[in-house]
Enzyme design. Structure first.
Site, PDB file in Angstrom:
ATOM      1  N   LYS A   1       1.206  43.709  31.086  1.00  0.00           N
ATOM      2  CA  LYS A   1       2.218  42.761  30.592  1.00  0.00           C
ATOM      3  C   LYS A   1       3.346  42.613  31.615  1.00  0.00           C
ATOM      4  O   LYS A   1       3.791  41.497  31.902  1.00  0.00           O
ATOM      5  CB  LYS A   1       2.760  43.249  29.236  1.00  0.00           C
ATOM      6  CG  LYS A   1       1.698  43.209  28.141  1.00  0.00           C
ATOM      7  CD  LYS A   1       2.090  43.943  26.851  1.00  0.00           C
ATOM      8  CE  LYS A   1       0.926  43.940  25.856  1.00  0.00           C
ATOM      9  NZ  LYS A   1       1.219  44.639  24.584  1.00  0.00           N
TER      10      LYS A   1
ATOM     11  N   GLN B   1       5.355  48.848  22.222  1.00  0.00           N
ATOM     12  CA  GLN B   1       3.906  49.019  22.269  1.00  0.00           C
ATOM     13  C   GLN B   1       3.435  49.965  21.168  1.00  0.00           C
ATOM     14  O   GLN B   1       4.013  51.040  20.959  1.00  0.00           O
ATOM     15  CB  GLN B   1       3.495  49.557  23.662  1.00  0.00           C
ATOM     16  CG  GLN B   1       2.007  49.631  23.892  1.00  0.00           C
ATOM     17  CD  GLN B   1       1.339  48.259  23.987  1.00  0.00           C
ATOM     18  OE1 GLN B   1       1.960  47.251  24.298  1.00  0.00           O
ATOM     19  NE2 GLN B   1       0.044  48.214  23.710  1.00  0.00           N
TER      20      GLN B   1
ATOM     21  N   ASP C   1       5.837  39.604  19.980  1.00  0.00           N
ATOM     22  CA  ASP C   1       4.569  40.085  19.420  1.00  0.00           C
ATOM     23  C   ASP C   1       4.227  39.337  18.131  1.00  0.00           C
ATOM     24  O   ASP C   1       3.097  39.417  17.640  1.00  0.00           O
ATOM     25  CB  ASP C   1       4.669  41.580  19.088  1.00  0.00           C
ATOM     26  CG  ASP C   1       3.977  42.467  20.109  1.00  0.00           C
ATOM     27  OD1 ASP C   1       3.021  41.998  20.755  1.00  0.00           O
ATOM     28  OD2 ASP C   1       4.392  43.630  20.244  1.00  0.00           O
TER      29      ASP C   1
HETATM   30  N1  GUN Z   1      -1.063  47.772  20.795  1.00  0.00           N
HETATM   31  C1  GUN Z   1      -2.268  47.178  20.881  1.00  0.00           C
HETATM   32  N2  GUN Z   1      -2.122  45.838  20.926  1.00  0.00           N
HETATM   33  C2  GUN Z   1      -0.791  45.585  20.852  1.00  0.00           C
HETATM   34  C3  GUN Z   1      -0.015  44.389  20.861  1.00  0.00           C
HETATM   35  O1  GUN Z   1      -0.511  43.261  20.924  1.00  0.00           O
HETATM   36  N3  GUN Z   1       1.335  44.571  20.801  1.00  0.00           N
HETATM   37  C4  GUN Z   1       1.909  45.794  20.718  1.00  0.00           C
HETATM   38  N4  GUN Z   1       3.246  45.858  20.651  1.00  0.00           N
HETATM   39  N5  GUN Z   1       1.205  46.915  20.712  1.00  0.00           N
HETATM   40  C5  GUN Z   1      -0.134  46.810  20.784  1.00  0.00           C
END
Ligand code: GUN
Length: 286
Positions: A53, A97, A120
């Protein structure tokens, strides 16, 4: 039949080209879109996801800021971090995350993120807006699934769609998006009986159960579009929720793991961040 393989990496690259132009337009107005990533603990998979990211942000000339916090962090400490990021004018989006360590209550954190910065799409306001049919910031993986279907020209309206998995982050919002586009949607989960009979009806099958190779060829209608959201590590190898080798012989289209939905999740996060920055800039100029 051997399925067409849906190239999520290529789809993501195509999206980045459009996003780069939007970033440049914002920068010309003095606004650099900024994303904050918060990672708790040292789960190797989470570290890789967050790194992807951050890299995507940087490659588009966006601002990114990373907070790495120890696995022993308290909910109060995390809430303070989120409050500080909420108050920052140069941070337009933030993510925490997941998963989080057991002492932290994820709902408390996710609801503390300012909904306008919730890139998100996990805040109840954003999930509620989606359920109400007036989406604001969409959850990234479901948005990525829909983007792949559209890019492939897969018909959705009037089609039978089956989603395996009822998670708040993926299964439920994906079902809502498919409904909003006129699909007839069935959501299956760990308590579903005779899963194969249901999945076999699907023109569009989305596997988001978190169970390696759950979907086998016998469960798939010939010619169906199969979207594999799973990312499971088996014997050191990444595998999806779909048994790719056998299902590709039956499906019409299929996403691989890796290289299918995964890159789209990142691209949609960046798209949400650019959208949040555009809204912020629009609000600032009025
Ligand atoms: N953990 C696995 N996929 C995601 C996601 O799309 N966003 C976040 N914040 N954590 C994750």
């Amino acid at each position: 039949m051997t399925a067409i393989i849906i190239d999520g990496a290529a789809a993501a690259q195509a999206l980045y080209a459009g996003l780069a132009a939007r970033v440049q337009a914002l920068k010309a107005r003095g606004v650099t879109p900024g994303l904050a990533t918060v990672l708790v603990g040292d789960d190797p998979a989470s570290r890789v996801y967050v790194r992807n990211k951050v890299r995507a942000c940087e490659s588009l000339g966006m601002h990114s800021e990373h907070r790495a916090l120890p696995a022993t962090v308290t909910t109060a400490e995390l809430l303070a971090e989120i409050a500080a990021l909420n108050a920052r004018a140069d941070i337009h989006g933030m993510i925490v995350q997941l998963p989080l360590p057991p002492q932290v209550e994820p709902a408390a954190l996710l609801q503390a993120i300012a909904p306008d910065k919730d890139v998100d799409g996990f805040h109840w306001r954003n999930l509620g807006a989606l359920a109400a049919g007036t989406p604001q910031l969409l959850p990234c993986t479901p948005a990525g699934v829909m983007h792949l279907l559209d890019r492939e020209g897969v018909a959705i309206e009037g089609q039978r769609a089956v989603v395996i998995g009822r998670s708040q982050q993926v299964g439920k919002p994906t079902a809502l998006l498919l409904i909003s586009r006129g699909a007839t949607v069935t959501v299956c989960h760990s308590k579903t009986t005779d899963l194969a009979a249901i999945t076999h009806e699907a023109d569009i099958l989305v596997a988001a159960a978190g169970r390696p190779r759950l979907v086998t060829a016998a469960m798939v209608k010939p010619g169906a579009t199969v979207i594999d959201v799973g990312i499971n590590r088996v014997d050191g190898k990444l595998v999806g929720d779909v048994d790719f080798a056998s299902v590709r012989e039956v499906a019409g289209r299929i996403t691989p793991v890796p290289g299918g939905v995964g890159p789209m999740t990142v691209a949609m996060l960046i798209a949400n961040t650019v959208t949040a920055a555009e809204r912020h800039a629009g609000a600032a100029s009025t």
